[in-house]
Write an enzyme that holds these catalytic residues in place. Sequence first.
Site, PDB file in Angstrom:
ATOM      1  N   ASP A   1       0.816  -1.215   0.000  1.00 42.81           N
ATOM      2  CA  ASP A   1       0.000   0.000   0.000  1.00 42.81           C
ATOM      3  C   ASP A   1       0.850   1.266   0.000  1.00 42.81           C
ATOM      4  OD1 ASP A   1      -1.966  -1.853   0.328  1.00 42.81           O
ATOM      5  OD2 ASP A   1      -2.571  -1.223   2.341  1.00 42.81           O
TER       6      ASP A   1
ATOM      7  N   ASP B   1      -2.421   5.362  -3.059  1.00 42.97           N
ATOM      8  CA  ASP B   1      -1.833   4.173  -2.446  1.00 42.97           C
ATOM      9  C   ASP B   1      -1.221   3.357  -3.585  1.00 42.97           C
ATOM     10  OD1 ASP B   1      -2.955   4.934  -0.013  1.00 42.97           O
ATOM     11  OD2 ASP B   1      -3.883   2.980   0.376  1.00 42.97           O
TER      12      ASP B   1
ATOM     13  N   HIS C   1      -7.805   0.056  -3.716  1.00 46.93           N
ATOM     14  CA  HIS C   1      -6.808  -0.927  -4.154  1.00 46.93           C
ATOM     15  C   HIS C   1      -7.355  -1.810  -5.275  1.00 46.93           C
ATOM     16  CE1 HIS C   1      -5.019  -0.384   0.121  1.00 46.93           C
ATOM     17  NE2 HIS C   1      -4.916   0.701  -0.634  1.00 46.93           N
TER      18      HIS C   1
ATOM     19  N   ASP D   1      -5.921  -4.570  -6.386  1.00 48.36           N
ATOM     20  CA  ASP D   1      -5.399  -5.934  -6.414  1.00 48.36           C
ATOM     21  C   ASP D   1      -6.336  -7.004  -5.870  1.00 48.36           C
ATOM     22  OD1 ASP D   1      -4.934  -4.886  -3.892  1.00 48.36           O
ATOM     23  OD2 ASP D   1      -2.845  -5.524  -3.758  1.00 48.36           O
TER      24      ASP D   1
ATOM     25  N   CYS E   1      -0.889  -7.924  -0.995  1.00 49.37           N
ATOM     26  CA  CYS E   1      -0.855  -6.775  -0.080  1.00 49.37           C
ATOM     27  C   CYS E   1       0.316  -6.869   0.899  1.00 49.37           C
ATOM     28  CB  CYS E   1      -2.130  -6.718   0.746  1.00 49.37           C
ATOM     29  SG  CYS E   1      -3.623  -6.460  -0.187  1.00 49.37           S
TER      30      CYS E   1
HETATM   31  O1  DAV Z   1     -11.893  -6.181  -1.336  1.00 48.85           O
HETATM   32  O2  DAV Z   1     -11.002  -5.027  -2.835  1.00 48.85           O
HETATM   33  C1  DAV Z   1      -8.510  -5.238  -1.674  1.00 48.85           C
HETATM   34  C2  DAV Z   1      -7.257  -5.429  -0.912  1.00 48.85           C
HETATM   35  C3  DAV Z   1      -7.003  -4.403   0.109  1.00 48.85           C
HETATM   36  N1  DAV Z   1      -5.638  -3.982   0.153  1.00 48.85           N
HETATM   37  C4  DAV Z   1     -10.959  -5.577  -1.749  1.00 48.85           C
HETATM   38  C5  DAV Z   1      -9.722  -5.545  -0.913  1.00 48.85           C
END
Ligand code: DAV
Length: 389
Positions: free
Chosen positions: A145, A223, A272, A274, A374
């Site tokens: 992140d 991020d 995010h 990913d 992540c």
């Molecule tokens: O549900 O899109 C993504 C990952 C969070 N860093 C989601 C979570």
Amino acid sequence: MIDEPSHSVRKVDPADSDPADSNDSDVSRSWGAREATASPVCSYNEWDPLEEVIVGVADGACVPPWHPAVEATLDPCKQTWFRTRAGQPFPEEVVSAARHELDGFIVLLEDLGITVRRPRAQDQLRPYATPSWRSTGLYDAMPRDVLLVVGEEIIECPLAWRSRHYGTSGFRPLLREYFRGGARWSSAPKPELCDELYDREAIGDDVEASDRYVTTELEPTFDAADFIRCGRDIFTQRSHVTNRFGIEWLRCHLGPDYRIHILEFDDEHPMHIDATFMPIAPGKLIINPERVVEVPSMFRDWEVAPAPDPVIPLSHPLYMTSRWVNMNIFMLGPQLAVVEAEEHPMADLLTSWGIEVIRCPFRHFNSIGGSFHCATLDVRRRGELLSYF
Ligand code: DAV
């Protein structure tokens, strides 16, 4: 593992690349501390054979203080939990189980000869303030992140959450070391995160349709996890933490060697990319079937598969992520993936693509907001800057 991508790729003319990499100025010679040879940071995509990786630490993970930027990313059903625990540590049993899983993940990586580095866990309960606001911290669990690696450069992100204002502090010893070793180290303009940045009324709106997000365009924020790299082409989204100003800053900063594509998804709480859009190897793309309405035409020659339904039990606590975290896999090479131990349908998809799968338990880590992608930052992969389109 294979080194040569099977998909058609195009080499970038070295004459186009950044001459700043050949750092041989008088200043650096007189200082004498910086290596001019191979950079310890070098990663252009999500799949080249992995040599060195930063893995986050769960210790000290805290629930962020309650703030509109946090609220915007949460399902309403999770909000009570966050409000009542704001600014307190995550439940100790979750953190210690996540620590145990991280330890297992690291053994797996090291057994494959991959160098694993860790941040220094910070005291997230220690309050800090700017002239405009005060906060406590979040965690050092998700290097993905807070730091963006593009080629030989490592960039500290202008994070939109106040609880992440010092989100790169735990990584500073590594950043200093990488710079001394010959990497490029930069930081986006530090955002002020004043009240004017946030549009409190955007919360709960249909963000895509209204094009209204909890961050405005007052100053650049992003991020790193809102960017996914395919060599010269980098894909991103407007999210609650990444604004267009931030994307534009990065576009200018990276210059003409890279093309940044802003994609649109159907995501009620975008934060995010990913668990939405995952190019995992040359010619292979996994998409979130609920969020990806249209695959960009530049992927027409790629194999595109919807992520299989997650098998994570509905009862399992997921404080800061959706169940689509099953997509948040991590590639150790173009034909080797780490997948959560229980996610058999995802493993089957990858196997059907000829990708070898290593299963690793990570459910408790999932609870604090992510999975293998992540939890990692691929600092160095064996590969070069290519065009895959
Ligand atoms: O549900 O899109 C993504 C990952 C969070 N860093 C989601 C979570």
